[in-house]
Scaffold this active site. Structure first.
Site: not given
Length: 650
Positions: A385-386
């Site tokens: 993800c991030i």
């Protein structure tokens, strides 16, 4: 759980404002040994639990309702009402002295709806046709209801899990109510979507919040129009509603005056006791992260170790929930030396930290320490993800500075091109960012974890808000013992500078894929990355949409990219062990211009994608070496996994 008052006691007198609430929070249960967790699903489902309500004796065989039962029901209804009133009054008092942090319209919905309504008004022909369509739908509904009353079998109801209980179709009144709601909601959402000549992002904002509104007004969300909740109330003589209002009061108290809906039985889990239990050692700790090295599960391990960078917005143990669904344990069993970067839960002392600090003191330092600890010259990395967004920028920085310590990289549900980043784009305009900044300033320079949790829950309101509202409060059920939902509620804070820069640079201006993001003193150019890359996307991902991940994979235009599309969503698409035999995945060695083209040529395979990835990883992890013991590396162990940082609450 505290013993309930007996139902024969008279209701207590309403308490005066300011007195301590009588509603007690659910006591924390002692964590037990790990139990098999439900297999992760795209839409988390409540694990069936033993019924904990105290049922009153059944009615007499004659079907007559006794006076005692009526009195019991009346007493319980009064008790439930007073519990709710007391909790609401207490919440109002606790909020009275707090400043209002947000404007009346923090998401800037008003202007968006004005533009949409103006667009509709400019096309009276379309509006008239829409009204006629709605009228015709209701004519069909009424005609069908008439035929049903005459004995005709009703048509199948639309598939919607909010109304899956047979009680919705057994009673014609509730069946018509359900169908009427679905017709109206579909019509309203379709009407907004049909508007033309409106800015696409403005239109999407109006669509999103129209759906939030129609979801909120579902008859399933109200006691009087929910036959399942009414049935439970009748069968328990009102005890289900008493328990529901006790749950409501406890959640208000837990949220300190704001309703914080419980999604799981939080007392059933404890980090390091029955979740996050893979054996290993913390071998490095500094102000930004703990580096965990996990114990080997094989006599030989691959020469090139694996370093995982989870998102700093969540805690890493989504990859190590319980033994049955732990990716970390599974990777160790495949013969990999596994390291994980466990980010600190940042406080106000890191309010000014930005991408540069997370690059230099996070990615670079973790790579350095993992190599020192393992004695390897290179390693492979994973970004989730991030964490994958940051890792992609770091790889570009490494490529442009001649750093060759990373041999290959994998991205789980990670975005680098944010042009089609989904509904989260709606939360990144300057109007909303100004409100976010107010929240962070009020919290001393960090975004409270609950703020992002509320945003993610809103993206799937029916699954993550209303389903629990109905179950916990209208039905009086205890939240499920579900490890994934326990993790979902265990949020972290985010530094102000880092978060605002991320939202503006990525979602707002899409700088990384344009080659305009300055990090570590250079403008990161993804096309400079030439090492092998493995991208995983999920078909129903609402946070990192599959099309956005696909565009991100193509942004690394000179890398050898392998892409896999998994079934399910942002979490279950990733956390899907082969033993679960769930979902499917698609493979295509080519990477054509569009996702649709890729899908057209993809091969569908059953089950988890983990084994395909492990094969790819083995091919890029060197030969076999003696298994690495965390206690015999370059750094003396500081403590056992999962470490201390992951246990810090927001």
């Amino acid at each position: 759980m505290a013993k309930r008052p007996t139902t024969t006691q008279p209701p207590a007198a309403p308490r005066k404002p300011g007195r301590p609430t009588s509603a007690k929070p659910r006591p924390k249960k002692t964590a037990t040994a790990p139990q098999p967790a439900p297999a992760p699903d795209a839409e988390p489902k409540a694990t069936p639990q033993p019924e904990k309500l105290r049922f009153s004796p059944p009615p007499p065989p004659s079907g007559e309702v006794s006076r005692e039962m009526i009195e019991t029901l009346s007493m319980n209804l009064a008790k439930a009402a007073m519990t709710a009133q007391a909790a609401i009054a207490e919440a109002a008092l606790s909020q009275a002295d707090r400043p209002v942090a947000l404007s009346p319209d923090p998401f800037n919905v008003g202007p968006a709806m004005t533009q949409v309504m103006t667009g509709l008004a400019s096309r009276p022909d379309k509006l008239f046709a829409a009204q006629a369509d709605l009228f015709n739908r209701y004519l069909d509904l009424w005609a069908g209801a008439t035929r049903q009353a005459a004995g005709e079998t009703p048509p199948p109801a639309p598939a919607d899990k909010r109304f899956k209980d047979p009680a919705w179709s057994e009673n014609p009144m509730f069946d018509v109510m359900r169908r009427s709601y679905l017709i109206t909601a579909d019509w309203m959402n379709g009407l907004v979507s049909s508007v033309e000549d409106v800015d696409p992002r403005t239109k999407r904002r109006a669509e999103f919040f129209t759906k939030l509104l129609t979801d909120a007004f579902s008859p399933s969300n109200f006691l009087a129009s929910n036959p399942v909740a009414l049935k439970a109330m009748a069968e328990t003589n009102g005890e289900s509603l008493v328990k529901g209002m006790q749950n409501f009061a406890a959640d208000l108290e837990r949220g300190m005056g704001k309703l914080k809906i419980s999604q799981a039985d939080y007392g059933r889990f404890e980090v390091g006791v029955n979740v996050a239990t893979a054996p290993g050692k913390v071998v490095w700790r500094d102000e930004l992260f703990e580096l965990i090295q996990y114990d080997p599960a094989t006599e030989k391990q691959r020469a090139i170790p694996l370093l995982i960078f989870p998102p700093w917005i969540n805690k890493f143990y989504i990859l190590d929930l319980q033994p049955e669904n732990s990716m970390i344990r599974w990777l160790s069993a495949q013969g990999f030396t596994v390291f994980v970067c466990s980010w600190v839960n940042p406080d106000r002392d890191k309010a000014d930290w930005n991408f540069d600090q997370y690059l230099e003191k996070g990615i670079y330092r973790a790579v350095e320490k993992a190599l020192e600890q393992s004695g390897a010259e290179k390693l492979n990395t994973v970004g989730y993800c991030i964490g994958g967004t940051l890792l992609g920028a770091a790889l570009a920085h490494m490529a442009q500075s001649g750093d060759e310590r990373v041999a290959a990289a994998t991205f789980f549900a990670a975005q680098h091109d944010f042009a089609e980043a989904g509904d989260l784009l709606l939360f990144t305009d300057e109007h909303w960012l100004a409100e976010i900044e107010k929240q962070m300033d009020a919290a001393g320079g960090v975004l409270p974890g609950a703020a992002m949790a509320d945003t993610f829950n809103a993206l799937r309101a029916n699954d993550l808000i209303w389903s629990f509202f109905v179950s916990n409060y209208l039905m009086g059920k205890d939240p499920p013992a579900f490890d994934l939902l326990f993790w979902n509620a265990d949020q972290t804070r985010m530094p102000k500078a880092l978060h605002l820069n991320y939202l503006r640079s990525m979602y707002g201006r899409n700088l990384l894929t344009k080659g305009e993001l300055e990090i570590g003193g250079i403008k990161a150019d993804l096309s400079k990355v030439t090492i092998p890359l493995y991208f995983q996307a999920s078909r129903e991902d609402h946070i990192a949409p599959m099309n956005s991940v696909y565009r991100s994979a193509r942004a690394f235009s000179n890398a050898d990219v392998t892409l896999t599309l998994a079934g399910s969503g942002h979490i279950a698409g990733v956390v899907n062990p082969p033993s679960a035999k769930k979902y499917q995945h698609w493979l295509n060695p080519a990477l054509p211009a569009t996702l649709a083209e890729w899908q057209a040529g993809a091969e569908e395979r059953p089950g988890s994608w983990w084994e395909h990835w492990a094969g790819w990883l083995h091919d890029r992890s060197g030969g076999w070496v003696a298994a690495r013991d965390p206690e015999k590396g370059a750094f003396p162990p500081l403590e056992s996994a999962p470490g201390s940082y992951v246990k810090v609450k927001s």
